[in-house]
Design an enzyme around this catalytic site. Structure first.
Site, PDB file in Angstrom:
ATOM      1  N   SER A 197       0.841  -1.188   0.000  1.00 12.10           N
ATOM      2  CA  SER A 197       0.000   0.000   0.000  1.00 12.10           C
ATOM      3  C   SER A 197       0.883   1.248   0.000  1.00 12.10           C
ATOM      4  O   SER A 197       1.738   1.392  -0.873  1.00 12.10           O
ATOM      5  CB  SER A 197      -0.942  -0.045   1.204  1.00 12.10           C
ATOM      6  N   HIS A 256      -7.871  -5.510  -0.287  1.00 11.39           N
ATOM      7  CA  HIS A 256      -6.597  -4.788  -0.170  1.00 11.39           C
ATOM      8  C   HIS A 256      -5.758  -5.290   0.996  1.00 11.39           C
ATOM      9  O   HIS A 256      -4.537  -5.387   0.897  1.00 11.39           O
ATOM     10  CB  HIS A 256      -6.879  -3.289  -0.026  1.00 11.39           C
ATOM     11  N   ASP A 265      -8.806  -6.759  -4.623  1.00  6.21           N
ATOM     12  CA  ASP A 265      -8.419  -5.442  -4.123  1.00  6.21           C
ATOM     13  C   ASP A 265      -9.043  -4.375  -5.019  1.00  6.21           C
ATOM     14  O   ASP A 265      -8.599  -4.148  -6.139  1.00  6.21           O
ATOM     15  CB  ASP A 265      -6.888  -5.320  -4.119  1.00  6.21           C
TER      16      ASP A 265
END
Length: 396
Positions: A155, A352, A319
């Site tokens: 991320s 995610h 995601d």
């Protein structure tokens, strides 16, 4: 609810940087002297060739493994870091740095401005992902570490890794970036904008200068976290875990009390977050994320031209916050630039947040990648391993 207070003793270590030469920020301002907090795991070998930098995501900090002294819960990547784990602290020296702008010991809005002796609040300058990386490079210089065996993160952590490879590629032997992108899309910016608006609409925001009032916009931060946490999970997972199940005590529709189990789940994550994160840091860091763009002119291939870092890029099929297409476009650009890059897309129901969780196929690929890099690097104890089974994975 009590406002967030920075820890009196941040986890790990704190170094004061920028006292000899300040950090020049992308906004044009300078920062220094400033504290940068970090935590280390394992032992640095004699020639300092076994260093792995782990970069944290938006709401993470330097406590990767073990018990977090503030929350009492395991570190955010405890499954990965430790003796005998994938990032084996019996072999590697693991470093994780609390980013500038954070709230776990590094300089940020809740910290003291050395020029005034008062809390920074909204006087703290805008921070970019590149600024975060330059601060980490300053830390390595201070620690006498010339280069990294590996840099890894997911991320926002993945964005830092990409920035490392672009700006300091000669200092990074290998790198792994998970569930990330080379720039923020309009949708990703819009989602953060709603979270920031919730914080700033809180009556305790006080134009961002709440730190010395005994108040804090924790209700707004709670809403921002609820929205963000929703984007971290997939619709399939929420449906399988909660469905449309009601809470047994749901009664009055005219209160903010949750009716559905999924609402209760989000309420919990919003509430606990306010006990460990500063609202102004959330505003500051989400703006850094939204401003991230590895190739402002649009030429990602040029951004990675001449890169010698060996790369593993990973995405997850559910995601929807950082869709696989974004990671794949990065891998394609790197490949066209002549980089040694491997791309994988994994099946995982958890969206995610899959980069934080147990995905056996990723573990197998990463273990192989790590050992292969260790052999190339000539690290002690490195053993060649057979290539993993690629069934169910998408390659570049």
């Amino acid at each position: 609810m009590k406002p967030y207070q920075p820890p009196l003793t941040p986890p790990g270590h704190v170094l004061i940087l920028g006292d000899d030469e300040p950090l020049t920020l992308d906004c044009g301002q300078t920062l220094g002297p400033f504290p940068l907090a970090y935590k280390s795991y394992g032992t640095l070998n004699k020639n300092r060739s076994n260093v792995i930098l782990v970069a944290h995501a938006l709401t993470g900090d330097q406590v990767v493994a073990g018990t977090h002294p503030i929350t009492g819960r395991p570190g955010w990547w405890d499954r990965m870091v430790g003796p005998g784990k994938l990032l084996d602290t019996d072999r590697f020296f693991i470093l994780c740095v609390n980013v500038p702008g954070g709230c776990m010991g590094s300089a940020g809005p809740a910290a003291i401005n050395p020029q005034t002796g008062r809390v920074w609040s909204t006087d703290f300058p805008p921070i970019s992902i590149a600024d975060m990386v330059r601060a980490q490079a300053m830390l390595l210089d201070r620690l006498g570490i010339d280069d990294l065996f590996m840099a890894i993160g997911g991320s926002m952590g993945g964005m830092q890794i990409l920035q490392w490879v672009k700006d300091f590629g000669k200092r990074v032997f290998s790198a792994t970036a998970l569930a990330t992108a080379g720039r923020h899309s309009p949708q990703q910016i819009a989602l953060h904008s709603i979270g920031r608006r919730a914080i700033m609409a809180d009556q305790d925001w006080c134009d961002g200068r709440y730190h010395e009032t005994g108040r804090a916009p924790t209700r707004g931060l709670e809403v921002a976290r609820m929205l963000a946490h929703l984007t971290y999970r997939s619709p399939e997972e929420l449906d399988s875990r909660f469905g449309r199940e009601l809470r047994t005590d749901a009664a009055n529709i005219w209160t903010p009390d949750p009716d559905y189990q999924v609402e209760s789940y989000l309420n919990y994550h919003g509430s606990v977050f306010t006990k460990r994160f500063d609202p102004a840091s959330y505003v500051l860091i989400t703006r850094a994320l939204d401003g991230f763009d590895l190739a402002p002119g649009g030429d990602l291939v040029a951004a990675f031209k001449g890169t010698t870092t060996r790369m593993l890029l990973a995405a997850y099929d559910t995601d929807w916050l950082y869709p696989p297409e974004q990671t794949h476009s990065l891998a394609k650009a790197m490949s066209e630039a002549g980089s040694d890059v491997t791309y994988r897309c994994y099946k995982a129901v958890t969206g995610h947040d899959s980069f934080l969780l147990d995905v056996p196929e990723f573990d197998a690929d990463f273990s192989h990648f790590l050992e292969e890099c260790a052999v190339r690097r000539g690290l002690p104890g490195a053993l060649p391993v057979a290539a993993p089974d690629e069934a169910g994975q998408q390659s570049l």
